[in-house]
Write a protein that holds these residues in place. Structure first.
Motif, PDB file in Angstrom:
ATOM      1  N   ASP A  72      36.684  41.867  57.248  1.00  0.00           N
ATOM      2  CA  ASP A  72      36.503  41.808  55.796  1.00  0.00           C
ATOM      3  C   ASP A  72      35.322  40.913  55.462  1.00  0.00           C
ATOM      4  N   GLU A 106      37.524  51.241  52.535  1.00  0.00           N
ATOM      5  CA  GLU A 106      37.388  50.222  51.499  1.00  0.00           C
ATOM      6  C   GLU A 106      36.391  50.643  50.426  1.00  0.00           C
ATOM      7  N   ASP A 161      46.206  46.487  50.131  1.00  0.00           N
ATOM      8  CA  ASP A 161      45.120  45.833  49.396  1.00  0.00           C
ATOM      9  C   ASP A 161      45.535  45.578  47.953  1.00  0.00           C
ATOM     10  N   GLY A 201      45.816  41.971  52.668  1.00  0.00           N
ATOM     11  CA  GLY A 201      45.000  41.937  51.467  1.00  0.00           C
ATOM     12  C   GLY A 201      45.190  40.659  50.657  1.00  0.00           C
ATOM     13  N   GLY A 257      41.894  50.806  50.376  1.00  0.00           N
ATOM     14  CA  GLY A 257      41.069  49.929  49.547  1.00  0.00           C
ATOM     15  C   GLY A 257      41.180  50.236  48.067  1.00  0.00           C
ATOM     16  N   ASP A 287      41.778  39.265  55.928  1.00  0.00           N
ATOM     17  CA  ASP A 287      41.085  39.458  54.655  1.00  0.00           C
ATOM     18  C   ASP A 287      40.686  38.118  54.038  1.00  0.00           C
TER      19      ASP A 287
END
Length: 317
Positions: A46, A258, A174, A132, A216, A88
């Protein structure tokens, strides 16, 4: 094909994380070309860019670290040791702190971005395979997605403690928070849905059906639209936040993962893992206007936009 949109930004680039390629690919979204390839550790996951645009922070699982990129020179300038599997990352709106989830150790690291040192490790029984993460616009709360127990944990950033949880769908991945800070939208990978959470009350208020394998998620700067990447059907669902219903579905590349949206809200950029590309969506027409190469196995993306005044300030440094 060149973009059909005209941007006021003199610099508009996408920093794309390559999962297996050990690189960050920097794509110029105006000139439609790769302008830099930055070596990082294997299994990078990420990326988040500081509010001033000067640095990008990348989680790297193979080295158990977060690597810091200077966006002016596009080089790694610092490596911050982390836990066993940093996943993340989100940065507070004031640019002071970063919160990093650790998937294996089931905790959250807090980095002081002035010193690039971990200043706190948040431990909670509610954390279970955390992934996330997002922070509210006022910087007061951080939302942590737990894929292992289908819960969202909410951290008070003043005390760095968990103050509540919300049950969501199966395998949440996410989260994105509306610009007014009132709602969080959470993708549920195996439930084909998005959970809507009231961020003040820390309660679930709605469930929205989307495509297959939602991963995402990003929200436009005006808060009117939510864009959800559907990994299993190569599409993006567009949610109207007034009705909380899908109003359009956009076909993108192979195995999208994403998404990020430009600060002016005109473009959305989607990473396509199997294609090695990014799909660039015109958010006014809700269609892909170009597909650009973006390195091997792209997973995450963060967009950096700078105007002429920003670039002049950099040249004076």
């Amino acid at each position: 094909m060149k973009s059909e949109l005209h941007h006021s930004d003199s610099k508009l680039v996408a920093y794309v994380v390559s999962f297996f390629g050990m690189t960050i690919t920097v794509v110029d979204l105006i000139k439609d070309e790769i302008i830099a390839t930055i070596p990082v550790g294997r299994i990078a996951f990420d990326i988040a860019i500081t509010p001033d645009g000067k640095f990008a922070y990348v989680t790297v699982a193979s080295t158990n670290s977060v690597e810091v990129i200077d966006t002016k020179s596009n080089t790694v300038v610092k490596t911050i040791p982390m836990g066993e599997d940093p996943t993340d990352i989100t940065i507070t709106p004031d640019g002071r702190l970063a919160y990093v989830t650790d998937f294996i150790e089931n905790n959250v690291y807090v980095i002081d971005l002035k010193t690039n040192i971990v200043i706190d490790i948040i431990v909670s029984a509610t954390f279970n395979d955390p992934q996330g993460v997002a922070v509210t616009p006022d910087g007061k709360r951080v939302f942590i997605i737990n894929t292992g127990n289908d819960l969202v944990s909410v951290i008070d950033t003043k005390t760095n403690t968990v103050i509540g949880t919300v049950a969501v769908g199966n395998i949440p991945l996410d989260v994105a928070i509306t610009p007014d800070g009132n709602f969080a939208y959470v993708t549920n990978f195996f439930s084909r849905s998005v959970s809507l959470i009231n961020t003040k009350k820390i309660t679930g208020v709605d469930t929205i059906r989307v495509g297959d394998g939602p991963d995402g998620i990003a929200i436009t700067p005006n808060g009117e639209r939510v864009y959800v990447v559907n990994e299993f059907e190569d599409t993006v669902s567009v949610i109207d936040t007034d009705k909380n219903k899908v109003i359009e579905t956009i076909q993108v590349g192979d195995e999208p993962v994403e998404i990020d949206i430009t600060p002016d809200g005109k473009l959305a950029v989607v990473t396509n893992f199997n294609d090695g590309t990014i799909s660039v969506i015109d958010t006014e027409k809700n269609r892909v206007i170009k597909t650009l190469p973006a390195g091997d196995s792209p997973v995450s993306v963060a967009i950096l936009a700078k105007g002429k005044e920003d670039e002049e300030d950099e040249s004076d440094d």
